[in-house]
Design a protein around this motif. Structure first.
Motif, PDB file in Angstrom:
ATOM      1  N   VAL A  47       7.226 -23.930 -45.760  1.00 23.71           N
ATOM      2  CA  VAL A  47       7.257 -24.672 -44.495  1.00 23.71           C
ATOM      3  C   VAL A  47       8.548 -24.369 -43.748  1.00 23.71           C
ATOM      4  O   VAL A  47       8.544 -24.137 -42.533  1.00 23.71           O
ATOM      5  CB  VAL A  47       7.097 -26.192 -44.743  1.00 23.71           C
ATOM      6  CG1 VAL A  47       7.388 -26.987 -43.491  1.00 23.71           C
ATOM      7  CG2 VAL A  47       5.707 -26.503 -45.254  1.00 23.71           C
ATOM      8  N   SER A  48       9.663 -24.326 -44.442  1.00 25.62           N
ATOM      9  CA  SER A  48      10.946 -24.012 -43.803  1.00 25.62           C
ATOM     10  C   SER A  48      10.934 -22.606 -43.224  1.00 25.62           C
ATOM     11  O   SER A  48      11.401 -22.363 -42.106  1.00 25.62           O
ATOM     12  CB  SER A  48      12.095 -24.132 -44.801  1.00 25.62           C
ATOM     13  OG  SER A  48      12.208 -25.450 -45.264  1.00 25.62           O
ATOM     14  N   LEU A  49      10.386 -21.646 -43.946  1.00 20.88           N
ATOM     15  CA  LEU A  49      10.285 -20.272 -43.450  1.00 20.88           C
ATOM     16  C   LEU A  49       9.395 -20.195 -42.212  1.00 20.88           C
ATOM     17  O   LEU A  49       9.720 -19.486 -41.243  1.00 20.88           O
ATOM     18  CB  LEU A  49       9.728 -19.346 -44.546  1.00 20.88           C
ATOM     19  CG  LEU A  49      10.740 -18.780 -45.516  1.00 20.88           C
ATOM     20  CD1 LEU A  49      10.057 -18.025 -46.646  1.00 20.88           C
ATOM     21  CD2 LEU A  49      11.696 -17.855 -44.785  1.00 20.88           C
ATOM     22  N   ILE A  50       8.301 -20.886 -42.231  1.00 21.22           N
ATOM     23  CA  ILE A  50       7.399 -20.884 -41.075  1.00 21.22           C
ATOM     24  C   ILE A  50       8.106 -21.487 -39.848  1.00 21.22           C
ATOM     25  O   ILE A  50       8.005 -20.960 -38.746  1.00 21.22           O
ATOM     26  CB  ILE A  50       6.088 -21.639 -41.400  1.00 21.22           C
ATOM     27  CG1 ILE A  50       5.276 -20.820 -42.401  1.00 21.22           C
ATOM     28  CG2 ILE A  50       5.272 -21.916 -40.149  1.00 21.22           C
ATOM     29  CD1 ILE A  50       4.046 -21.523 -42.937  1.00 21.22           C
ATOM     30  N   LEU A  99      10.597 -18.938 -38.526  1.00 13.99           N
ATOM     31  CA  LEU A  99       9.887 -17.862 -37.835  1.00 13.99           C
ATOM     32  C   LEU A  99       9.372 -18.319 -36.467  1.00 13.99           C
ATOM     33  O   LEU A  99       9.466 -17.575 -35.485  1.00 13.99           O
ATOM     34  CB  LEU A  99       8.730 -17.341 -38.698  1.00 13.99           C
ATOM     35  CG  LEU A  99       9.130 -16.458 -39.872  1.00 13.99           C
ATOM     36  CD1 LEU A  99       7.923 -16.121 -40.740  1.00 13.99           C
ATOM     37  CD2 LEU A  99       9.780 -15.180 -39.377  1.00 13.99           C
ATOM     38  N   LEU A 100       8.836 -19.513 -36.399  1.00 15.24           N
ATOM     39  CA  LEU A 100       8.371 -20.048 -35.109  1.00 15.24           C
ATOM     40  C   LEU A 100       9.529 -20.200 -34.120  1.00 15.24           C
ATOM     41  O   LEU A 100       9.398 -19.891 -32.927  1.00 15.24           O
ATOM     42  CB  LEU A 100       7.664 -21.393 -35.311  1.00 15.24           C
ATOM     43  CG  LEU A 100       6.251 -21.326 -35.878  1.00 15.24           C
ATOM     44  CD1 LEU A 100       5.726 -22.730 -36.155  1.00 15.24           C
ATOM     45  CD2 LEU A 100       5.329 -20.585 -34.940  1.00 15.24           C
ATOM     46  N   THR A 101      10.670 -20.625 -34.617  1.00 13.81           N
ATOM     47  CA  THR A 101      11.851 -20.763 -33.758  1.00 13.81           C
ATOM     48  C   THR A 101      12.304 -19.404 -33.247  1.00 13.81           C
ATOM     49  O   THR A 101      12.608 -19.230 -32.064  1.00 13.81           O
ATOM     50  CB  THR A 101      12.989 -21.454 -34.535  1.00 13.81           C
ATOM     51  OG1 THR A 101      12.529 -22.708 -35.032  1.00 13.81           O
ATOM     52  CG2 THR A 101      14.199 -21.667 -33.649  1.00 13.81           C
ATOM     53  N   VAL A 161      12.395 -18.200 -29.321  1.00 13.04           N
ATOM     54  CA  VAL A 161      13.629 -17.711 -28.693  1.00 13.04           C
ATOM     55  C   VAL A 161      13.395 -16.319 -28.093  1.00 13.04           C
ATOM     56  O   VAL A 161      13.838 -16.031 -26.977  1.00 13.04           O
ATOM     57  CB  VAL A 161      14.787 -17.706 -29.720  1.00 13.04           C
ATOM     58  CG1 VAL A 161      15.971 -16.908 -29.195  1.00 13.04           C
ATOM     59  CG2 VAL A 161      15.201 -19.124 -30.052  1.00 13.04           C
ATOM     60  N   VAL A 162      12.688 -15.457 -28.794  1.00 13.11           N
ATOM     61  CA  VAL A 162      12.408 -14.108 -28.288  1.00 13.11           C
ATOM     62  C   VAL A 162      11.557 -14.189 -27.015  1.00 13.11           C
ATOM     63  O   VAL A 162      11.843 -13.506 -26.025  1.00 13.11           O
ATOM     64  CB  VAL A 162      11.717 -13.246 -29.376  1.00 13.11           C
ATOM     65  CG1 VAL A 162      11.141 -11.969 -28.787  1.00 13.11           C
ATOM     66  CG2 VAL A 162      12.694 -12.928 -30.485  1.00 13.11           C
ATOM     67  N   ILE A 163      10.535 -15.002 -27.015  1.00 16.14           N
ATOM     68  CA  ILE A 163       9.663 -15.135 -25.839  1.00 16.14           C
ATOM     69  C   ILE A 163      10.456 -15.659 -24.639  1.00 16.14           C
ATOM     70  O   ILE A 163      10.369 -15.119 -23.537  1.00 16.14           O
ATOM     71  CB  ILE A 163       8.457 -16.047 -26.157  1.00 16.14           C
ATOM     72  CG1 ILE A 163       7.511 -15.335 -27.116  1.00 16.14           C
ATOM     73  CG2 ILE A 163       7.716 -16.437 -24.875  1.00 16.14           C
ATOM     74  CD1 ILE A 163       6.382 -16.203 -27.643  1.00 16.14           C
ATOM     75  N   VAL A 164      11.260 -16.685 -24.836  1.00 15.81           N
ATOM     76  CA  VAL A 164      12.057 -17.248 -23.746  1.00 15.81           C
ATOM     77  C   VAL A 164      13.071 -16.218 -23.238  1.00 15.81           C
ATOM     78  O   VAL A 164      13.243 -16.054 -22.028  1.00 15.81           O
ATOM     79  CB  VAL A 164      12.761 -18.552 -24.194  1.00 15.81           C
ATOM     80  CG1 VAL A 164      13.803 -18.988 -23.190  1.00 15.81           C
ATOM     81  CG2 VAL A 164      11.737 -19.647 -24.404  1.00 15.81           C
ATOM     82  N   SER A 165      13.714 -15.494 -24.121  1.00 19.96           N
ATOM     83  CA  SER A 165      14.714 -14.514 -23.686  1.00 19.96           C
ATOM     84  C   SER A 165      14.066 -13.368 -22.904  1.00 19.96           C
ATOM     85  O   SER A 165      14.636 -12.876 -21.929  1.00 19.96           O
ATOM     86  CB  SER A 165      15.522 -13.983 -24.855  1.00 19.96           C
ATOM     87  OG  SER A 165      14.720 -13.206 -25.717  1.00 19.96           O
TER      88      SER A 165
END
Length: 165
Positions: free
Chosen positions: A11-14, A17-19, A23-27
């Protein structure tokens, strides 16, 4: 065997990864928006003082009710110039381009009605039938499809007869 510990790591890894994906999409979106605006502003950058009105040849002819103005273009490629002539009651704008065109009330100094911008590193004088003495004349160049900020303004518009004497 402790299976709950393994699911917490997954769950922490997911979540990480979602974060990262967010961040990539927003940038990418922000970079595209900023990049487009920078390209537009770069076309106008460095052209200050290259598209001007010559105050010596800008006046109002009371006997013919027309404005005379001289437009100078320096070492810059200009697609068009937005000319705005203002009185207390309003503003009359028109766009002059590199293509010959007919603009109602506007003539070249030689009285021809097919007007266009002066060539690079030259100037040209125009007459505009205006009817009343204007308060200001201002110009804003159009470069690479972008209308730039006002590049010159004439506010003290004298009577042409005063300039002739």
């Amino acid at each position: 065997m402790n299976k709950s510990g393994l699911s917490e790591i997954v769950v922490s890894l997911i979540l990480v990864l979602l974060t990262v994906v967010a961040v990539v999409i927003v940038s990418v979106v922000v970079n595209n928006l900023i990049g487009e605006n920078i390209e537009k502003s770069e076309s106008c950058f460095g052209n200050f003082g290259k598209i001007t009105l010559d105050e010596k040849y800008t006046c109002f002819d009371n006997s013919n009710n027309r404005v005379q103005f001289s437009l100078s273009i320096g070492d810059v490629d200009v697609e068009g110039v937005l000319v705005s002539i203002s009185t207390q009651s309003g503003t009359t704008p028109f766009i002059m381009t590199n293509e010959e065109q007919t603009i109602t009330g506007l003539t070249n100094y030689d009285r021809s009605t097919n007007v266009k911008l002066p060539l690079k590193n030259s100037d040209r004088t125009y007459f505009y039938d205006f009817g009343t003495s204007p308060n200001t004349i201002q110009i804003a160049p159009i470069i690479d499809g972008t209308q730039c900020e006002v590049s010159d303004v004439v506010t003290d518009i004298d009577d042409c007869l005063l300039l002739a004497s």
